[in-house]
Write an enzyme that holds these catalytic residues in place. Structure first.
Site, PDB file in Angstrom:
ATOM      1  N   HIS A   1    -111.615  33.567  57.849  1.00 48.88           N
ATOM      2  CA  HIS A   1    -110.672  33.790  59.303  1.00 48.88           C
ATOM      3  C   HIS A   1    -111.108  34.660  60.626  1.00 48.88           C
ATOM      4  O   HIS A   1    -110.955  34.828  61.345  1.00 48.88           O
ATOM      5  CB  HIS A   1    -109.122  34.574  59.021  1.00 48.88           C
TER       6      HIS A   1
ATOM      7  N   ASN B   1    -102.111  33.772  59.657  1.00 47.21           N
ATOM      8  CA  ASN B   1    -102.847  34.388  58.978  1.00 47.21           C
ATOM      9  C   ASN B   1    -101.290  35.773  58.294  1.00 47.21           C
ATOM     10  O   ASN B   1    -102.199  37.334  58.234  1.00 47.21           O
ATOM     11  CB  ASN B   1    -103.587  35.770  59.797  1.00 47.21           C
TER      12      ASN B   1
ATOM     13  N   HIS C   1    -112.216  28.142  48.141  1.00 46.48           N
ATOM     14  CA  HIS C   1    -110.906  27.621  46.734  1.00 46.48           C
ATOM     15  C   HIS C   1    -111.004  27.868  45.873  1.00 46.48           C
ATOM     16  O   HIS C   1    -109.636  28.115  44.982  1.00 46.48           O
ATOM     17  CB  HIS C   1    -110.268  26.184  47.887  1.00 46.48           C
TER      18      HIS C   1
ATOM     19  N   ARG D   1    -111.011  35.189  51.916  1.00 48.23           N
ATOM     20  CA  ARG D   1    -110.850  35.021  53.567  1.00 48.23           C
ATOM     21  C   ARG D   1    -109.845  35.132  54.058  1.00 48.23           C
ATOM     22  O   ARG D   1    -110.462  34.784  55.566  1.00 48.23           O
ATOM     23  CB  ARG D   1    -108.768  34.087  52.269  1.00 48.23           C
TER      24      ARG D   1
END
Length: 316
Positions: free
Chosen positions: A63, A91, A188, A59
């Site tokens: 990001h 975040n 995911h 993740r």
């Protein structure tokens, strides 16, 4: 956003992959040949103590790449009045930064000033997949670290309520296709989602339905029990899929069963092309892994930095 993949409707400005040609899997072969084993060791050691580390690293990499390219800007700490990306609302729940710190410390001892923090994060994201039972691939290296990190930029990261048009627009602005969108959403399959990320689907969905009617009723009921309408339990939520510590294609199978967590997941079924890809990946783990590797390599080639940081948390 409480998921691995971060998308955005807003336009992002960073050097586009014209520099991607400079990236190479053999970039550090001469000046830091042990770089891969050093990063891998840091990831494996952390994962042995905390099974949430792989999803956190994956993740974190997403990001990073979706704001200014893969330049390690998500790793920078807030300094003075300048709030860094990691302190922006989407975040706040990012964690495991210490894994990158540990890898950087070991690399600086082995080959000082050579390996960028952005490359460490890209390699660590790959190792996160491998340690979770997913595929291995060679990560092209040669990224530089950025000097700008703004919490305000995290508004560009999409919310999990994004629809298919917003998702396709966001990916398209980065040279990523609908296939990349569906493949990368498969990230995911790892991790955990907080109630706030899917509350919109299980309470007050619209004027007609309290719960999103596309959601499997028993699945929705389970989520509602964990996340009541006025939930006050911090960090309450649910695993992203039924095997959330293993990198597999269960995410797609559950999506077709109405057991997805986010509106942005459900959105993948909104067009014939993306739905067909969901079905393809649900039926073939090999097809998913092949597409995921290609899309990860493509996404992680978005570059934008300018230096090699000595410390991943501060600019030189």
């Amino acid at each position: 956003m409480d998921v691995v993949v971060a998308l955005s409707v807003a336009f992002l400005v960073f050097p586009f992959p014209s520099a991607a040609g400079a990236l190479s899997p053999s970039y550090y072969d001469d000046n830091c040949p042990q770089h891969k084993s050093i990063v891998r060791s840091a990831v494996e050691k952390a994962t042995s103590n905390d099974k949430t580390v792989p999803s956190a690293l994956l993740r974190m990499h997403f990001h990073d790449c979706f704001i200014r390219g893969c330049d390690g800007s998500v790793l920078l700490d807030t300094k003075g009045k300048n709030r860094a990306e990691k302190d922006g609302p989407p975040n706040i729940s990012l964690h495991a930064f210490y894994v990158i710190d540990n890898a950087k410390k070991a690399l600086e001892a082995e080959c000082p000033g050579v390996v960028s923090c952005a490359d460490i994060l890209a390699i660590a994201a790959r190792d996160a997949i491998v340690v979770s039972g997913g595929p291995y691939w060679e990560v092209p290296n040669g990224r530089k670290d950025g000097r700008v990190s703004l919490a305000s930029d995290t508004r560009q990261l999409p919310a999990p309520v994004s629809n298919i048009s917003q998702l396709k627009q966001s990916f398209g602005q980065k040279g990523l296709s609908a296939k990349d969108l569906v493949a990368l959403s498969g990230g995911h399959t790892l991790g955990f989602a907080h109630c706030s990320s899917f509350q919109n689907r299980i309470h007050n969905f619209n004027t007609t339905h309290d719960v999103d009617p596309t959601m499997n009723p028993s699945f929705a009921s389970g989520l509602r029990s964990v996340c009541p309408a006025h939930n006050k339990v911090r960090n309450a939520g649910a695993p992203l899929d039924s095997s959330n510590l293993i990198f597999d294609n269960a995410y797609y199978k559950l999506l077709l069963q109405g057991k997805s967590m986010f509106s942005s997941d459900q959105a993948l079924l909104a067009t014939p092309k993306t739905k067909a890809l969901v079905s393809k990946f649900a039926n073939s783990r090999k097809a998913f892994e092949r597409a995921f590797v290609n899309s990860m390599t493509k996404m992680s080639s978005l570059t934008g930095g300018e230096e090699i940081r000595r410390d991943c948390r501060v600019v030189n």
